[in-house]
Design an enzyme around this catalytic site. Structure first.
Site, PDB file in Angstrom:
ATOM      1  N   GLY A  20       0.819  -1.207   0.000  1.00 28.54           N
ATOM      2  CA  GLY A  20       0.000   0.000   0.000  1.00 28.54           C
ATOM      3  C   GLY A  20       0.849   1.251   0.000  1.00 28.54           C
ATOM      4  O   GLY A  20       0.515   2.251   0.644  1.00 28.54           O
ATOM      5  N   ALA A  21       1.941   1.228  -0.760  1.00 24.59           N
ATOM      6  CA  ALA A  21       2.921   2.321  -0.715  1.00 24.59           C
ATOM      7  C   ALA A  21       2.518   3.527  -1.541  1.00 24.59           C
ATOM      8  O   ALA A  21       3.235   4.524  -1.540  1.00 24.59           O
ATOM      9  CB  ALA A  21       4.277   1.799  -1.205  1.00 24.59           C
ATOM     10  N   ASN A  22       1.394   3.472  -2.223  1.00 25.11           N
ATOM     11  CA  ASN A  22       1.034   4.561  -3.130  1.00 25.11           C
ATOM     12  C   ASN A  22       0.209   5.656  -2.478  1.00 25.11           C
ATOM     13  O   ASN A  22      -0.053   6.696  -3.095  1.00 25.11           O
ATOM     14  CB  ASN A  22       0.276   4.021  -4.348  1.00 25.11           C
ATOM     15  CG  ASN A  22      -1.007   3.317  -3.961  1.00 25.11           C
ATOM     16  OD1 ASN A  22      -0.951   2.165  -3.527  1.00 25.11           O
ATOM     17  ND2 ASN A  22      -2.146   3.967  -4.098  1.00 25.11           N
ATOM     18  N   GLY A  24      -1.330   7.559   1.551  1.00 30.52           N
ATOM     19  CA  GLY A  24      -1.425   7.613   3.000  1.00 30.52           C
ATOM     20  C   GLY A  24      -0.122   7.324   3.722  1.00 30.52           C
ATOM     21  O   GLY A  24       0.950   7.801   3.350  1.00 30.52           O
ATOM     22  N   ILE A  25      -0.226   6.535   4.767  1.00 27.06           N
ATOM     23  CA  ILE A  25       0.916   6.210   5.614  1.00 27.06           C
ATOM     24  C   ILE A  25       1.983   5.451   4.829  1.00 27.06           C
ATOM     25  O   ILE A  25       3.182   5.683   5.006  1.00 27.06           O
ATOM     26  CB  ILE A  25       0.434   5.410   6.831  1.00 27.06           C
ATOM     27  CG1 ILE A  25      -0.346   6.329   7.771  1.00 27.06           C
ATOM     28  CG2 ILE A  25       1.599   4.759   7.574  1.00 27.06           C
ATOM     29  CD1 ILE A  25      -1.141   5.602   8.814  1.00 27.06           C
ATOM     30  N   SER A 151      -4.301  -1.094  14.292  1.00 21.68           N
ATOM     31  CA  SER A 151      -5.087   0.110  14.579  1.00 21.68           C
ATOM     32  C   SER A 151      -5.509   0.065  16.037  1.00 21.68           C
ATOM     33  O   SER A 151      -5.664  -1.026  16.619  1.00 21.68           O
ATOM     34  CB  SER A 151      -6.333   0.139  13.685  1.00 21.68           C
ATOM     35  OG  SER A 151      -7.304   1.040  14.183  1.00 21.68           O
ATOM     36  N   TYR A 176     -13.743  -4.883  10.782  1.00 19.43           N
ATOM     37  CA  TYR A 176     -12.469  -4.160  10.755  1.00 19.43           C
ATOM     38  C   TYR A 176     -11.685  -4.403  12.036  1.00 19.43           C
ATOM     39  O   TYR A 176     -10.478  -4.692  11.999  1.00 19.43           O
ATOM     40  CB  TYR A 176     -12.732  -2.665  10.573  1.00 19.43           C
ATOM     41  CG  TYR A 176     -11.468  -1.826  10.581  1.00 19.43           C
ATOM     42  CD1 TYR A 176     -10.540  -1.912   9.543  1.00 19.43           C
ATOM     43  CD2 TYR A 176     -11.197  -0.944  11.633  1.00 19.43           C
ATOM     44  CE1 TYR A 176      -9.381  -1.147   9.550  1.00 19.43           C
ATOM     45  CE2 TYR A 176     -10.047  -0.172  11.640  1.00 19.43           C
ATOM     46  CZ  TYR A 176      -9.138  -0.276  10.599  1.00 19.43           C
ATOM     47  OH  TYR A 176      -7.991   0.481  10.612  1.00 19.43           O
TER      48      TYR A 176
END
Length: 324
Positions: A20-22, A24-25, A151, A176
């Site tokens: 998910g490097a594209n 946000g965090i 989270s 979640y």
């Protein structure tokens, strides 16, 4: 501890995978890792968005060493293909960051409830398939690390083994929370297995606090909930810290020399929602070794991914957990 991105140590010669490097965090963690000399493999579901993010980073860090590789955590086939492309490469750090939050019930390509499938099972499979790469990088001076992003919502979570996929009853926030508790249970169980095998590797769990990213908007957008989306925008504007600051626990866990395996790190400020990273306690449920082992076995059965690691003997919880 007032640790900032300026404290990230030199990462020259290290290779890091960030899922998910594209955005946000993940994007901000990638930016700072590259700024400090790491080669970052950006594992992204969309390579187009990944390349756009890489271009954005190079605007700040012209010599950034980045590789965008497709990896869809909602597809075991994609995860295996990603791992195959990295065969033979040594990896110093894996950051299990990508995720989805509070979305309507749907299923992955393999029939898993999407939040459990992407947030937990996808990363369980990816870590197992890259384990040989990661263990090849550990040496006497620096251990390899697996950082799993959870989270604060994991504290609400329970692992419902009778309905893991939410087929009989589904609440988007409960699903979640379950997936985020699974992240912490996995991180701790992996650390116990590393210790049993006496390997120079560490597994660490983190949470970002409340960071202003697009993650909060996906649920209301998919549900068509305009009021909830507006409320999320207000909370992000008034309460949340920036994505850059939300990435600090991840960066700390991935790079700081005093990080301990089996620890849980998050922001130490207001209600643990913002502020510099510190070691914290996770929920009581997250330290349940029997639940962790059962989840591990179920995850292996569902994904078909096994780890060449010994099952840990019953013993004390991770020393650095600092339970409440």
């Amino acid at each position: 501890m007032d640790w900032t991105a300026d404290d990230v140590p030199d990462q020259d010669g290290r290779t890091v995978v960030v899922t998910g490097a594209n955005s946000g965090i993940g994007l901000e963690a990638t930016r700072e890792l590259a700024r400090n000399g790491a080669t970052v493999i950006m594992a992204c579901r969309s390579t187009d968005r990944g390349e756009d993010a890489a271009s954005d980073i190079r605007g700040d860090v012209p010599d950034a060493d980045l590789r965008v590789v497709e990896c869809d955590l909602a597809s075991l086939e994609s995860i295996r293909s990603f791992a195959d492309r990295l065969e033979g490469e040594s990896l110093d750090v894996l950051v299990n960051n990508a995720g989805v939050m509070a979305i309507p019930r749907s299923e992955t390509d393999d029939g898993f409830e999407t939040q459990f499938g992407v947030n937990h099972l996808g990363h369980f499979a990816l870590t197992g398939l890259l384990l040989e790469n990661l263990l090849a990088a550990g040496d006497d001076e620096r251990e390899s690390r697996i950082v799993t992003v959870s989270s604060g919502m994991h504290e609400r979570g329970e692992i419902d083994f009778d309905d893991l996929q939410g087929e009989r009853s589904y609440d988007e926030w409960d699903a979640y929370a379950q997936s985020k508790l699974a992240n912490v249970l996995f991180a701790y169980e992996l650390e116990r297995r590393f210790r049993t095998a006496d390997l120079n590797a560490a597994s660490v769990a983190v949470h970002p606090g409340y960071a202003n990213t697009h993650l909060q908007f996906r649920g209301p957008e998919q549900n068509g909930q305009r009021f909830r989306k507006a409320a999320m925008w207000l909370m992000n504007t008034v309460v949340a810290q920036s994505a850059e600051k939300g990435a600090l626990p991840t960066l700390y866990a991935a790079t700081a020399p005093d990080v301990e395996g089996g620890a849980y790190y998050g922001p130490g400020g207001l209600l643990n929602m913002r502020g510099p990273p510190e070691r914290q306690a996770s929920s009581d449920r997250s330290y349940d070794e029997e639940t962790a082992r059962r989840l591990w076995n179920v995850s292996s059965d569902l994904t078909g991914v096994t780890y060449d690691l010994p099952r840990p003997k019953p013993g004390p919880e991770p020393e650095s957990g600092a339970r409440r």
